[in-house]
Design a protein around this motif. Structure first.
Motif, PDB file in Angstrom:
ATOM      1  N   SER A  28      23.058  36.220  31.795  1.00 40.22           N
ATOM      2  CA  SER A  28      22.582  37.514  32.279  1.00 40.22           C
ATOM      3  C   SER A  28      22.941  38.618  31.289  1.00 40.22           C
ATOM      4  O   SER A  28      23.866  38.494  30.494  1.00 40.22           O
ATOM      5  CB  SER A  28      23.164  37.814  33.660  1.00 40.22           C
ATOM      6  N   GLN A  29      22.203  39.722  31.354  1.00 39.51           N
ATOM      7  CA  GLN A  29      22.393  40.835  30.419  1.00 39.51           C
ATOM      8  C   GLN A  29      23.619  41.680  30.757  1.00 39.51           C
ATOM      9  O   GLN A  29      24.129  42.405  29.906  1.00 39.51           O
ATOM     10  CB  GLN A  29      21.141  41.728  30.405  1.00 39.51           C
ATOM     11  N   PHE A  30      24.088  41.602  31.999  1.00 38.69           N
ATOM     12  CA  PHE A  30      25.243  42.402  32.443  1.00 38.69           C
ATOM     13  C   PHE A  30      26.092  41.572  33.383  1.00 38.69           C
ATOM     14  O   PHE A  30      25.574  40.811  34.204  1.00 38.69           O
ATOM     15  CB  PHE A  30      24.756  43.665  33.169  1.00 38.69           C
ATOM     16  N   HIS A  31      27.415  41.712  33.252  1.00 41.89           N
ATOM     17  CA  HIS A  31      28.328  41.087  34.218  1.00 41.89           C
ATOM     18  C   HIS A  31      29.491  42.050  34.434  1.00 41.89           C
ATOM     19  O   HIS A  31      30.126  42.482  33.475  1.00 41.89           O
ATOM     20  CB  HIS A  31      28.844  39.740  33.710  1.00 41.89           C
ATOM     21  N   PRO A  32      29.796  42.401  35.687  1.00 44.19           N
ATOM     22  CA  PRO A  32      30.830  43.404  35.965  1.00 44.19           C
ATOM     23  C   PRO A  32      32.238  43.008  35.518  1.00 44.19           C
ATOM     24  O   PRO A  32      33.065  43.868  35.255  1.00 44.19           O
ATOM     25  CB  PRO A  32      30.768  43.586  37.484  1.00 44.19           C
ATOM     26  N   HIS A  33      32.513  41.700  35.414  1.00 39.72           N
ATOM     27  CA  HIS A  33      33.845  41.245  35.004  1.00 39.72           C
ATOM     28  C   HIS A  33      33.920  40.935  33.521  1.00 39.72           C
ATOM     29  O   HIS A  33      34.967  40.523  33.018  1.00 39.72           O
ATOM     30  CB  HIS A  33      34.271  40.014  35.809  1.00 39.72           C
ATOM     31  N   GLY A  34      32.815  41.092  32.811  1.00 37.83           N
ATOM     32  CA  GLY A  34      32.776  40.801  31.382  1.00 37.83           C
ATOM     33  C   GLY A  34      31.944  39.566  31.092  1.00 37.83           C
ATOM     34  O   GLY A  34      31.886  38.636  31.892  1.00 37.83           O
ATOM     35  N   ILE A  35      31.295  39.585  29.936  1.00 38.07           N
ATOM     36  CA  ILE A  35      30.466  38.462  29.508  1.00 38.07           C
ATOM     37  C   ILE A  35      31.381  37.306  29.096  1.00 38.07           C
ATOM     38  O   ILE A  35      32.354  37.508  28.373  1.00 38.07           O
ATOM     39  CB  ILE A  35      29.569  38.887  28.320  1.00 38.07           C
ATOM     40  N   LYS A  36      31.064  36.101  29.551  1.00 39.44           N
ATOM     41  CA  LYS A  36      31.879  34.934  29.233  1.00 39.44           C
ATOM     42  C   LYS A  36      31.494  34.396  27.857  1.00 39.44           C
ATOM     43  O   LYS A  36      30.312  34.209  27.574  1.00 39.44           O
ATOM     44  CB  LYS A  36      31.707  33.847  30.285  1.00 39.44           C
ATOM     45  N   VAL A  37      32.495  34.187  27.013  1.00 33.15           N
ATOM     46  CA  VAL A  37      32.270  33.681  25.657  1.00 33.15           C
ATOM     47  C   VAL A  37      33.252  32.566  25.323  1.00 33.15           C
ATOM     48  O   VAL A  37      34.264  32.397  25.991  1.00 33.15           O
ATOM     49  CB  VAL A  37      32.425  34.809  24.592  1.00 33.15           C
ATOM     50  N   MET A  38      32.922  31.817  24.260  1.00 28.53           N
ATOM     51  CA  MET A  38      33.833  30.824  23.697  1.00 28.53           C
ATOM     52  C   MET A  38      34.273  31.355  22.341  1.00 28.53           C
ATOM     53  O   MET A  38      33.446  31.816  21.549  1.00 28.53           O
ATOM     54  CB  MET A  38      33.132  29.477  23.526  1.00 28.53           C
ATOM     55  N   LEU A  39      35.577  31.294  22.080  1.00 32.22           N
ATOM     56  CA  LEU A  39      36.115  31.746  20.801  1.00 32.22           C
ATOM     57  C   LEU A  39      36.128  30.608  19.789  1.00 32.22           C
ATOM     58  O   LEU A  39      36.238  29.438  20.148  1.00 32.22           O
ATOM     59  CB  LEU A  39      37.544  32.275  20.978  1.00 32.22           C
ATOM     60  N   GLU A  40      36.057  30.969  18.508  1.00 31.36           N
ATOM     61  CA  GLU A  40      36.147  29.987  17.417  1.00 31.36           C
ATOM     62  C   GLU A  40      37.521  29.330  17.410  1.00 31.36           C
ATOM     63  O   GLU A  40      37.655  28.156  17.097  1.00 31.36           O
ATOM     64  CB  GLU A  40      35.888  30.660  16.070  1.00 31.36           C
ATOM     65  N   GLU A  41      38.541  30.094  17.756  1.00 33.37           N
ATOM     66  CA  GLU A  41      39.917  29.611  17.758  1.00 33.37           C
ATOM     67  C   GLU A  41      40.167  28.719  18.967  1.00 33.37           C
ATOM     68  O   GLU A  41      40.199  29.198  20.101  1.00 33.37           O
ATOM     69  CB  GLU A  41      40.907  30.792  17.776  1.00 33.37           C
ATOM     70  N   GLU A  42      40.311  27.438  18.738  1.00 33.34           N
ATOM     71  CA  GLU A  42      40.659  26.454  19.772  1.00 33.34           C
ATOM     72  C   GLU A  42      39.650  26.376  20.917  1.00 33.34           C
ATOM     73  O   GLU A  42      39.973  25.923  22.005  1.00 33.34           O
ATOM     74  CB  GLU A  42      42.058  26.744  20.337  1.00 33.34           C
ATOM     75  N   ASP A  43      38.436  26.860  20.709  1.00 35.40           N
ATOM     76  CA  ASP A  43      37.376  26.817  21.724  1.00 35.40           C
ATOM     77  C   ASP A  43      37.830  27.382  23.068  1.00 35.40           C
ATOM     78  O   ASP A  43      37.484  26.858  24.126  1.00 35.40           O
ATOM     79  CB  ASP A  43      36.838  25.393  21.900  1.00 35.40           C
ATOM     80  N   GLN A  44      38.595  28.466  23.043  1.00 38.17           N
ATOM     81  CA  GLN A  44      39.056  29.093  24.279  1.00 38.17           C
ATOM     82  C   GLN A  44      37.896  29.838  24.933  1.00 38.17           C
ATOM     83  O   GLN A  44      37.071  30.450  24.262  1.00 38.17           O
ATOM     84  CB  GLN A  44      40.200  30.058  23.987  1.00 38.17           C
ATOM     85  N   VAL A  45      37.842  29.808  26.274  1.00 40.27           N
ATOM     86  CA  VAL A  45      36.763  30.427  27.021  1.00 40.27           C
ATOM     87  C   VAL A  45      37.342  31.497  27.929  1.00 40.27           C
ATOM     88  O   VAL A  45      38.342  31.289  28.620  1.00 40.27           O
ATOM     89  CB  VAL A  45      35.999  29.380  27.868  1.00 40.27           C
ATOM     90  N   GLY A  46      36.704  32.664  27.930  1.00 43.99           N
ATOM     91  CA  GLY A  46      37.133  33.746  28.809  1.00 43.99           C
ATOM     92  C   GLY A  46      36.110  34.863  28.817  1.00 43.99           C
ATOM     93  O   GLY A  46      35.065  34.791  28.187  1.00 43.99           O
ATOM     94  N   ARG A  47      36.427  35.911  29.572  1.00 42.02           N
ATOM     95  CA  ARG A  47      35.519  37.051  29.711  1.00 42.02           C
ATOM     96  C   ARG A  47      35.967  38.188  28.786  1.00 42.02           C
ATOM     97  O   ARG A  47      37.141  38.533  28.739  1.00 42.02           O
ATOM     98  CB  ARG A  47      35.480  37.518  31.157  1.00 42.02           C
ATOM     99  N   VAL A  48      34.988  38.760  28.092  1.00 40.18           N
ATOM    100  CA  VAL A  48      35.263  39.828  27.129  1.00 40.18           C
ATOM    101  C   VAL A  48      35.710  41.092  27.869  1.00 40.18           C
ATOM    102  O   VAL A  48      35.048  41.564  28.782  1.00 40.18           O
ATOM    103  CB  VAL A  48      34.020  40.147  26.263  1.00 40.18           C
ATOM    104  N   GLN A  49      36.856  41.634  27.449  1.00 43.55           N
ATOM    105  CA  GLN A  49      37.374  42.881  27.992  1.00 43.55           C
ATOM    106  C   GLN A  49      37.189  44.025  27.005  1.00 43.55           C
ATOM    107  O   GLN A  49      36.869  45.136  27.393  1.00 43.55           O
ATOM    108  CB  GLN A  49      38.864  42.736  28.343  1.00 43.55           C
ATOM    109  N   ILE A  50      37.392  43.731  25.719  1.00 38.71           N
ATOM    110  CA  ILE A  50      37.301  44.746  24.676  1.00 38.71           C
ATOM    111  C   ILE A  50      36.576  44.156  23.466  1.00 38.71           C
ATOM    112  O   ILE A  50      36.861  43.032  23.058  1.00 38.71           O
ATOM    113  CB  ILE A  50      38.698  45.223  24.232  1.00 38.71           C
ATOM    114  N   ILE A  51      35.649  44.933  22.906  1.00 33.63           N
ATOM    115  CA  ILE A  51      35.008  44.553  21.651  1.00 33.63           C
ATOM    116  C   ILE A  51      35.691  45.361  20.565  1.00 33.63           C
ATOM    117  O   ILE A  51      35.547  46.585  20.507  1.00 33.63           O
ATOM    118  CB  ILE A  51      33.495  44.830  21.676  1.00 33.63           C
ATOM    119  N   ALA A  52      36.472  44.683  19.720  1.00 33.99           N
ATOM    120  CA  ALA A  52      37.211  45.358  18.646  1.00 33.99           C
ATOM    121  C   ALA A  52      36.258  45.639  17.496  1.00 33.99           C
ATOM    122  O   ALA A  52      35.409  44.821  17.161  1.00 33.99           O
ATOM    123  CB  ALA A  52      38.374  44.488  18.188  1.00 33.99           C
ATOM    124  N   GLU A  53      36.409  46.822  16.880  1.00 34.66           N
ATOM    125  CA  GLU A  53      35.515  47.160  15.772  1.00 34.66           C
ATOM    126  C   GLU A  53      36.285  47.568  14.560  1.00 34.66           C
ATOM    127  O   GLU A  53      37.408  47.881  14.559  1.00 34.66           O
ATOM    128  CB  GLU A  53      34.583  48.276  16.192  1.00 34.66           C
TER     129      GLU A  53
END
Length: 65
Positions: A40-65
């Motif tokens: 989905s285009q929006f999720h109130p708890h954060g978009i779920k992603v997989m990280l390159e590091e150890e294939d960890q899965v969680g919801r994005v809280q902050i996009i670092a720039e």
């Protein structure tokens, strides 16, 4: 930027996510996006992603720039 909008998150972006096991404490894990798992285009708890590091899965809280 928060991680509620899918269009803001790109593969390879540096993000802070909250893992399922850390939801109670709110502890954040930093890493680079390997795969976007939420369709989905929006999720109130954060978009779920997989990280390159150890294939960890969680919801994005902050996009670092």
């Amino acid at each position: 930027m928060n991680g509620q909008n899918r269009k803001d998150i790109k593969i390879g972006a540096l993000v802070d996510i909250v893992l399922k096991k850390d939801q109670r404490t709110g502890k954040l894990t930093r890493g680079h996006v390997k795969k976007i798992l939420t369709n989905s285009q929006f999720h109130p708890h954060g978009i779920k992603v997989m990280l390159e590091e150890e294939d960890q899965v969680g919801r994005v809280q902050i996009i670092a720039e």
